[in-house]
Design a protein around this motif. Structure first.
Motif, mmCIF file in Angstrom:
data_model
loop_
_atom_site.group_PDB
_atom_site.id
_atom_site.type_symbol
_atom_site.label_atom_id
_atom_site.label_comp_id
_atom_site.label_asym_id
_atom_site.label_seq_id
_atom_site.Cartn_x
_atom_site.Cartn_y
_atom_site.Cartn_z
ATOM 1 N N VAL A 8 5.044 17.338 5.093
ATOM 2 C CA VAL A 8 6.147 17.846 4.305
ATOM 3 C C VAL A 8 6.916 18.971 5.250
ATOM 4 O O VAL A 8 6.356 19.950 5.510
ATOM 5 N N PRO A 68 0.572 9.660 1.414
ATOM 6 C CA PRO A 68 1.990 8.991 1.607
ATOM 7 C C PRO A 68 2.776 9.303 2.840
ATOM 8 O O PRO A 68 2.297 10.065 3.558
ATOM 9 N N HIS A 111 12.938 17.007 5.460
ATOM 10 C CA HIS A 111 14.471 17.400 4.758
ATOM 11 C C HIS A 111 15.481 17.022 5.831
ATOM 12 O O HIS A 111 15.313 16.851 7.019
ATOM 13 N N PRO A 125 5.207 10.678 5.653
ATOM 14 C CA PRO A 125 5.825 12.044 5.675
ATOM 15 C C PRO A 125 7.140 12.365 5.006
ATOM 16 O O PRO A 125 8.012 11.196 5.109
ATOM 17 N N SER A 126 7.355 13.518 4.685
ATOM 18 C CA SER A 126 8.729 13.729 4.054
ATOM 19 C C SER A 126 9.391 14.811 4.728
ATOM 20 O O SER A 126 8.989 15.848 5.145
ATOM 21 N N LYS A 176 2.229 21.460 5.568
ATOM 22 C CA LYS A 176 3.377 21.449 5.073
ATOM 23 C C LYS A 176 4.109 22.684 5.803
ATOM 24 O O LYS A 176 3.410 23.983 5.884
#
Length: 282
Positions: free
Chosen positions: A26, A5, A10, A7-8, A44
């Motif tokens: 992440v 997926p 915050h 990148p995530s 991560k």
């Protein structure tokens, strides 16, 4: 093949727009990512991680809170040269670890290999070269230019002098000050490191054949006799082992390591009882 997926990130993370963030990454709360950082897929960062300089994290690296990677080295000669830091795939870096980038006077690179585990509060200094599958336990500190071979185990609160070499599969005991090189598969203990045997449990776990282990045992006892009568210097013992164990690659690896140029010399062997050479470790 599974597609990663996007990148995530915050909302509180600060990521420079020039940083390269791979798919599936992440990036948790309050992380800070500099412009020259490259994250490959699936990295991560849990939270409060700082990545600076020309730093690359390979795929699957996991970094826990309050870690800094790629910051400027603690070297007064450093003048902000564009040196690098690299972390190999699937390596796990636990809380409060510091890993500094290299220096122009060294290799220009600090490198941690793949599938390593670096536990809390450890410090990896500038220009260190850490192989694959290495475990570094809590509170280990090392000076610059340290080399650690594949599969080595460095136990808690050990201190490694700058320019020390730790051979492949070696074991450094906890709270151990290492001022000289540790041979491949060697096991060292003590406030000031002394060679007490070979890392037998690691050899067993690696599936080394019993005949090879027995050959290593005989070669070790010849190189480091329990009682020295003073007639043999180390160069003579090395020559005899090279002649008598030429068909055993791990013994030859030890000999080559001992004969290689060294800034620090070799950790000396202790005078041992027969049981002491059976040292086992993680």
């Amino acid at each position: 093949m599974t597609t990663q997926p996007p990148p995530s990130l915050h909302p509180t993370a600060i990521v420079d727009p020039l940083a390269q963030i791979g798919p599936g990454c992440v990036i948790g709360p309050w992380c800070l990512i500099g412009p020259d950082v490259v994250l490959h897929e699936g990295v991560k960062l849990h939270s409060h991680v700082v990545l600076d300089g020309q730093t690359t994290l390979a795929s699957g690296v996991e970094v826990y809170p309050f870690v800094t990677i790629g910051m400027a080295p603690q070297d007064l000669k450093y003048r902000n040269e564009p040196t690098r830091c690299e972390i190999g795939e699937r390596t796990v870096i636990r809380e409060h670890v510091t890993i500094h980038r290299g220096t122009a006077q060294g290799h220009g690179l600090t490198r941690v290999g793949a599938h390593c585990l670096i536990m809390c509060n450890a410090h990896v200094a500038h220009d260190c070269e850490i192989g694959d599958g290495v475990i570094i336990v809590n509170n280990v500190v090392m000076g610059g230019h340290v080399e650690i071979g594949d599969g080595a185990r460095i136990m808690g609160a050990a201190a490694l002098h700058q320019f020390v070499r730790i051979g492949r599969g070696a074991l450094v005991g906890g709270v151990c000050g290492v001022e000289a090189d540790v041979i491949p598969y060697g096991s060292v203990l003590g406030n000031r490191a002394r060679l007490v045997g070979l890392h037998w449990i690691w050899l067993k776990r690696q599936g080394v054949p019993a005949e090879e282990v027995q050959a290593m045992r005989r070669a070790f006892r010849h190189l480091y006799p329990r009682r020295s009568d003073g007639r043999y210097v180390l160069e003579d013992r090395l020559a005899e082992v090279r002649r008598d164990f030429a068909d055993h690659p791990r013994v030859m690896e030890i000999v080559a390591f001992m004969e290689a140029p060294s800034r620090r010399g070799l950790v000396r062997g202790a005078h041992l009882s027969s049981g002491a050479v059976e040292t086992e470790g993680a």
